[in-house]
Design an enzyme around this catalytic site. Sequence first.
Site, PDB file in Angstrom:
ATOM      1  N   GLY A 165       0.845  -1.195   0.000  1.00  0.00           N
ATOM      2  CA  GLY A 165       0.000   0.000   0.000  1.00  0.00           C
ATOM      3  C   GLY A 165       0.871   1.232   0.000  1.00  0.00           C
ATOM      4  N   TYR A 170      -6.851  -6.574 -12.605  1.00  0.00           N
ATOM      5  CA  TYR A 170      -5.524  -6.874 -13.132  1.00  0.00           C
ATOM      6  C   TYR A 170      -4.568  -7.541 -12.151  1.00  0.00           C
ATOM      7  CZ  TYR A 170      -0.750  -6.271 -14.705  1.00  0.00           C
ATOM      8  OH  TYR A 170       0.542  -6.519 -15.034  1.00  0.00           O
TER       9      TYR A 170
HETATM   10  P1  AMP Z   1      -0.584  -0.107 -21.705  1.00  0.00           P
HETATM   11  O1  AMP Z   1       0.129  -0.887 -22.734  1.00  0.00           O
HETATM   12  O2  AMP Z   1       0.294   0.954 -21.092  1.00  0.00           O
HETATM   13  O3  AMP Z   1      -1.897   0.469 -22.151  1.00  0.00           O
HETATM   14  O4  AMP Z   1      -0.905  -1.083 -20.485  1.00  0.00           O
HETATM   15  C1  AMP Z   1      -1.938  -1.990 -20.592  1.00  0.00           C
HETATM   16  C2  AMP Z   1      -1.441  -3.376 -20.397  1.00  0.00           C
HETATM   17  O5  AMP Z   1      -0.655  -3.448 -19.203  1.00  0.00           O
HETATM   18  C3  AMP Z   1      -2.598  -4.326 -20.225  1.00  0.00           C
HETATM   19  O6  AMP Z   1      -2.342  -5.493 -20.982  1.00  0.00           O
HETATM   20  C4  AMP Z   1      -2.639  -4.620 -18.746  1.00  0.00           C
HETATM   21  O7  AMP Z   1      -2.929  -5.984 -18.523  1.00  0.00           O
HETATM   22  C5  AMP Z   1      -1.269  -4.281 -18.233  1.00  0.00           C
HETATM   23  N1  AMP Z   1      -1.298  -3.494 -16.986  1.00  0.00           N
HETATM   24  C6  AMP Z   1      -2.292  -2.771 -16.475  1.00  0.00           C
HETATM   25  N2  AMP Z   1      -1.941  -2.198 -15.311  1.00  0.00           N
HETATM   26  C7  AMP Z   1      -0.681  -2.557 -15.067  1.00  0.00           C
HETATM   27  C8  AMP Z   1       0.253  -2.301 -14.005  1.00  0.00           C
HETATM   28  N3  AMP Z   1      -0.067  -1.545 -12.969  1.00  0.00           N
HETATM   29  N4  AMP Z   1       1.485  -2.855 -14.103  1.00  0.00           N
HETATM   30  C9  AMP Z   1       1.814  -3.623 -15.156  1.00  0.00           C
HETATM   31  N5  AMP Z   1       0.973  -3.895 -16.184  1.00  0.00           N
HETATM   32  C10 AMP Z   1      -0.252  -3.382 -16.150  1.00  0.00           C
END
Ligand code: AMP
Length: 492
Positions: free
Chosen positions: A116, A258
């Site tokens: 957190g 996620y």
């Molecule tokens: P982006 O490519 O920046 O739009 O990120 C979206 C992708 O990253 C999606 O496939 C999500 O599953 C994954 N994702 C979403 N949130 C996170 C996070 N906090 N850390 C790592 N991956 C993430």
Amino acid sequence: MPDGRHTEGPTEKCGVVGVSLDGRDAARPLYYALYALQHRGQESAGIVTHDGFQQHSHVEMGLVGDAFEEGDLDSLNGSTGIGHVRYPTAGSVDSSCAQPFSVSFKSGSLGLSHNGNLVNADEVRTELAESGHAFTSDGDTEVIAHDLARNLLEADLVRAVKRTMSRIHGSYALTITHDDTVLGLRDPQGNRPLCIGKLDDGYIITSESAAIDVLDGDLVRDVRPGELVVLGPDGDGFDSYQLVEQENTAHCFFEHVYFARPDSRIDGNLVYDVRRELGRKLWEESGVETDVVLPVPDSGRAFASGYAEAAQEDDADVEFAEGLMKNRYVGRTFIMPTQDARERAVRLKLNPIRDVVEGKTVTVIDDSIVRGTTSTQLVELLNDVGAEAVHMRIGAPAIVAPCYMGIDMASREELIAAGKDTDDIREEIDAASLSYLSIDAIAEALDESRADLCLGCVTGEYPYDIDGESTDRDVVRPTIDGAQAGVASDDD
Ligand code: AMP
């Protein structure tokens, strides 16, 4: 309103665990539990145990499998202990923030594992530093440790924890050792998950129930928001103290979307079921008939199966196909430092199967869009291998604001959806159509009211009092002096 990340010190998006066993050393069960929590943090891993006389600690940078050698586990004596895996943040990799944080004070030895993020850590740190506390890191976990150590000089364990809770504000799921006593503590709004499990010869407190499963234990229940759980010294049970009660919770919905493992049960919901239900709702809200439904592996898989199932129940003529293959050996694209590297990483990580896609209309399903890198690249890749049209369906609302509660999201200017409407985003990622899921669908799937969820990243309004941001509820940030005075009369 400030732009970008505004946390105080590094964010702590992590996995935590604590066990108390009857006679058996805690180190190995903790080690296996950390393996089960590895998805919650890959930057560092650590274990602190206590053998009744002294505290033992081993904390290393890297994955669980690399951080410990057989000998390290052998030297972690004692049947009580805690463990931690730390999430990689986009900033510098700093071993001073690796956890568990451990320290010995006049009031005994303490170990802390924190998931957190406090939003008033700077205030509390300044006040503690002025009264002579020396800090070795800029992390908020050390702030909690010092405050608790000070309170332990004047009060018993439960009262000391209560005093600390009245001074810190933000999101925290903690496992703590005070000498050979193991504690679990969840912030009054229960932002991050924490649950209790029963093992053959003891008890476990951990971020996710999957860690209980790997030890062949049984989930007892979630730790309640504002609750302190104290494990008995020989693994013979636990005591519960409801130290703070608040009307509403602020559960993070993004854990379900996620972050958490699909095989974990969080606040009464199996994550896998939630994701499938969200997929079904995505079909109900914005289903589009195409030849093929393609999950983005692995994050979109459960959503896509729910979506396709609901579509088929509606007699839509859609095929569910694993037309995108994932290379598991490429790290998370998200944390690559430059946009160019991130794009290359998506290309390395996901490869379309031409034969599944060529000449077809496809619906690509993912859990979320953050910067837009993955969706933009995917639309381009699928067009390159001959898709006739690429529709994107996303199992979460548009992410428009940063997370201050510990998920490493992105700053406002990096978020593709900040300040834009869906059609602008559709144009930017060049999809034939784009739809997000509604906030109401999330609340329904979790069987919670909106008022009990942290929706900061999708509304820009937070359940905690964060400098420069607005809140969606009546939250009072503790004032350092006032809170202390308040606690003195409210100690019991
Ligand atoms: P982006 O490519 O920046 O739009 O990120 C979206 C992708 O990253 C999606 O496939 C999500 O599953 C994954 N994702 C979403 N949130 C996170 C996070 N906090 N850390 C790592 N991956 C993430």
